[in-house]
Design a protein around this motif. Structure first.
Motif, PDB file in Angstrom:
ATOM      1  N   UNK A  65       0.835  -1.198   0.000  1.00 46.31           N
ATOM      2  CA  UNK A  65       0.000   0.000   0.000  1.00 46.31           C
ATOM      3  C   UNK A  65       0.869   1.247   0.000  1.00 46.31           C
ATOM      4  N   UNK A  66       0.508   2.247  -0.809  1.00 44.85           N
ATOM      5  CA  UNK A  66       1.259   3.510  -0.799  1.00 44.85           C
ATOM      6  C   UNK A  66       1.243   4.184   0.579  1.00 44.85           C
ATOM      7  N   UNK A  67       0.263   3.876   1.415  1.00 39.39           N
ATOM      8  CA  UNK A  67       0.162   4.456   2.751  1.00 39.39           C
ATOM      9  C   UNK A  67       1.069   3.750   3.757  1.00 39.39           C
ATOM     10  N   UNK A  68       1.626   2.609   3.378  1.00 41.74           N
ATOM     11  CA  UNK A  68       2.456   1.794   4.271  1.00 41.74           C
ATOM     12  C   UNK A  68       3.926   2.057   3.988  1.00 41.74           C
ATOM     13  N   UNK A  69       4.523   2.998   4.708  1.00 44.99           N
ATOM     14  CA  UNK A  69       5.916   3.368   4.466  1.00 44.99           C
ATOM     15  C   UNK A  69       6.866   2.198   4.708  1.00 44.99           C
ATOM     16  N   UNK A  70       6.642   1.467   5.774  1.00 49.44           N
ATOM     17  CA  UNK A  70       7.496   0.317   6.076  1.00 49.44           C
ATOM     18  C   UNK A  70       7.374  -0.738   4.968  1.00 49.44           C
ATOM     19  N   UNK A  71       6.154  -0.963   4.508  1.00 47.66           N
ATOM     20  CA  UNK A  71       5.930  -1.912   3.423  1.00 47.66           C
ATOM     21  C   UNK A  71       6.566  -1.452   2.120  1.00 47.66           C
ATOM     22  N   UNK A  72       6.497  -0.165   1.831  1.00 46.80           N
ATOM     23  CA  UNK A  72       7.127   0.386   0.624  1.00 46.80           C
ATOM     24  C   UNK A  72       8.640   0.229   0.682  1.00 46.80           C
ATOM     25  N   UNK A  73       9.230   0.462   1.860  1.00 51.37           N
ATOM     26  CA  UNK A  73      10.675   0.290   2.005  1.00 51.37           C
ATOM     27  C   UNK A  73      11.078  -1.176   1.828  1.00 51.37           C
ATOM     28  N   UNK A  74      10.295  -2.073   2.407  1.00 54.40           N
ATOM     29  CA  UNK A  74      10.577  -3.504   2.253  1.00 54.40           C
ATOM     30  C   UNK A  74      10.418  -3.926   0.799  1.00 54.40           C
ATOM     31  N   UNK A  75       9.413  -3.386   0.138  1.00 50.96           N
ATOM     32  CA  UNK A  75       9.182  -3.704  -1.273  1.00 50.96           C
ATOM     33  C   UNK A  75      10.350  -3.232  -2.135  1.00 50.96           C
ATOM     34  N   UNK A  76      10.802  -2.016  -1.898  1.00 47.09           N
ATOM     35  CA  UNK A  76      11.941  -1.471  -2.648  1.00 47.09           C
ATOM     36  C   UNK A  76      13.194  -2.331  -2.424  1.00 47.09           C
ATOM     37  N   UNK A  77      13.414  -2.734  -1.167  1.00 48.10           N
ATOM     38  CA  UNK A  77      14.565  -3.586  -0.835  1.00 48.10           C
ATOM     39  C   UNK A  77      14.445  -4.945  -1.528  1.00 48.10           C
ATOM     40  N   UNK A  78      13.227  -5.514  -1.520  1.00 49.99           N
ATOM     41  CA  UNK A  78      12.996  -6.796  -2.178  1.00 49.99           C
ATOM     42  C   UNK A  78      13.318  -6.702  -3.663  1.00 49.99           C
ATOM     43  N   UNK A  79      12.810  -5.672  -4.316  1.00 45.56           N
ATOM     44  CA  UNK A  79      13.042  -5.515  -5.753  1.00 45.56           C
ATOM     45  C   UNK A  79      14.518  -5.308  -6.067  1.00 45.56           C
ATOM     46  N   UNK A  80      15.194  -4.493  -5.263  1.00 45.77           N
ATOM     47  CA  UNK A  80      16.617  -4.223  -5.490  1.00 45.77           C
ATOM     48  C   UNK A  80      17.448  -5.484  -5.307  1.00 45.77           C
ATOM     49  N   UNK A  81      17.207  -6.202  -4.220  1.00 51.33           N
ATOM     50  CA  UNK A  81      17.978  -7.415  -3.938  1.00 51.33           C
ATOM     51  C   UNK A  81      17.663  -8.528  -4.939  1.00 51.33           C
ATOM     52  N   UNK A  82      16.404  -8.670  -5.289  1.00 45.36           N
ATOM     53  CA  UNK A  82      16.012  -9.703  -6.255  1.00 45.36           C
ATOM     54  C   UNK A  82      16.649  -9.431  -7.610  1.00 45.36           C
ATOM     55  N   UNK A  83      16.602  -8.176  -8.057  1.00 44.86           N
ATOM     56  CA  UNK A  83      17.241  -7.817  -9.325  1.00 44.86           C
ATOM     57  C   UNK A  83      18.738  -8.078  -9.266  1.00 44.86           C
ATOM     58  N   UNK A  84      19.393  -7.696  -8.187  1.00 46.37           N
ATOM     59  CA  UNK A  84      20.845  -7.882  -8.077  1.00 46.37           C
ATOM     60  C   UNK A  84      21.223  -9.360  -8.149  1.00 46.37           C
ATOM     61  N   UNK A  85      20.495 -10.203  -7.422  1.00 48.03           N
ATOM     62  CA  UNK A  85      20.785 -11.645  -7.446  1.00 48.03           C
ATOM     63  C   UNK A  85      20.511 -12.243  -8.818  1.00 48.03           C
ATOM     64  N   UNK A  86      19.393 -11.886  -9.413  1.00 47.99           N
ATOM     65  CA  UNK A  86      19.038 -12.432 -10.728  1.00 47.99           C
ATOM     66  C   UNK A  86      20.009 -11.954 -11.796  1.00 47.99           C
ATOM     67  N   UNK A  87      20.407 -10.694 -11.721  1.00 52.73           N
ATOM     68  CA  UNK A  87      21.340 -10.143 -12.698  1.00 52.73           C
ATOM     69  C   UNK A  87      22.688 -10.842 -12.619  1.00 52.73           C
ATOM     70  N   UNK A  88      23.180 -11.034 -11.412  1.00 54.31           N
ATOM     71  CA  UNK A  88      24.463 -11.725 -11.232  1.00 54.31           C
ATOM     72  C   UNK A  88      24.383 -13.158 -11.747  1.00 54.31           C
ATOM     73  N   UNK A  89      23.299 -13.845 -11.417  1.00 57.07           N
ATOM     74  CA  UNK A  89      23.138 -15.227 -11.875  1.00 57.07           C
ATOM     75  C   UNK A  89      23.007 -15.293 -13.396  1.00 57.07           C
ATOM     76  N   UNK A  90      22.276 -14.346 -13.974  1.00 49.44           N
ATOM     77  CA  UNK A  90      22.098 -14.326 -15.431  1.00 49.44           C
ATOM     78  C   UNK A  90      23.434 -14.104 -16.118  1.00 49.44           C
ATOM     79  N   UNK A  91      24.208 -13.147 -15.630  1.00 51.01           N
ATOM     80  CA  UNK A  91      25.499 -12.867 -16.253  1.00 51.01           C
ATOM     81  C   UNK A  91      26.481 -14.028 -16.089  1.00 51.01           C
ATOM     82  N   UNK A  92      26.421 -14.700 -14.957  1.00 48.20           N
ATOM     83  CA  UNK A  92      27.266 -15.879 -14.764  1.00 48.20           C
ATOM     84  C   UNK A  92      26.866 -16.978 -15.755  1.00 48.20           C
TER      85      UNK A  92
END
Length: 107
Positions: A65-92
């Motif tokens: 929810x846009x009203x859930x700051x803690x949830x938005x921060x967790x979501x942003x962290x999830x997306x950043x970490x997921x992309x980083x792991x997937x990108x590294x694995x893809x390039x490998x």
């Protein structure tokens, strides 16, 4: 090169980041990231792969929810970490596939 080698990859790499969300909205556990039509030897192809990985990470992590700051921060962290792991694995995988090898280990 396997056309859909990332089909289950994000499911494995997203688990630690996805688990950090306290109340995720229903999200898929895996997303297929097609490589068809991408020339991974070009900068444009690399940008296209990154774009597809970012979209897949967003699908994996769900929304908050846009009203859930803690949830938005967790979501942003999830997306950043997921992309980083997937990108590294893809390039490998891409590097290994040019040498005729492929290895994927669960974290």
């Amino acid at each position: 090169m396997t056309k859909m080698f990332l089909a289950g990859l994000l499911a494995f790499t997203a688990a630690p980041a996805f688990a950090q969300l306290e109340a995720p909205v229903s999200a898929p556990v895996s997303v297929a990231v097609p490589l068809a039509g991408i020339d991974l030897n070009t900068a444009e192809g690399q940008r296209t792969l990154d774009q597809r990985l970012r979209h897949a990470a967003a699908d994996i992590c769900g929304s908050a929810s846009p009203a859930d700051l803690k949830g938005q921060n967790a979501l942003r962290r999830c997306r950043t970490e997921t992309f980083a792991h997937a990108s590294a694995a893809a390039r490998a995988h891409i590097a290994a596939s040019s040498s005729g090898q492929f290895a994927l280990a669960a974290r």
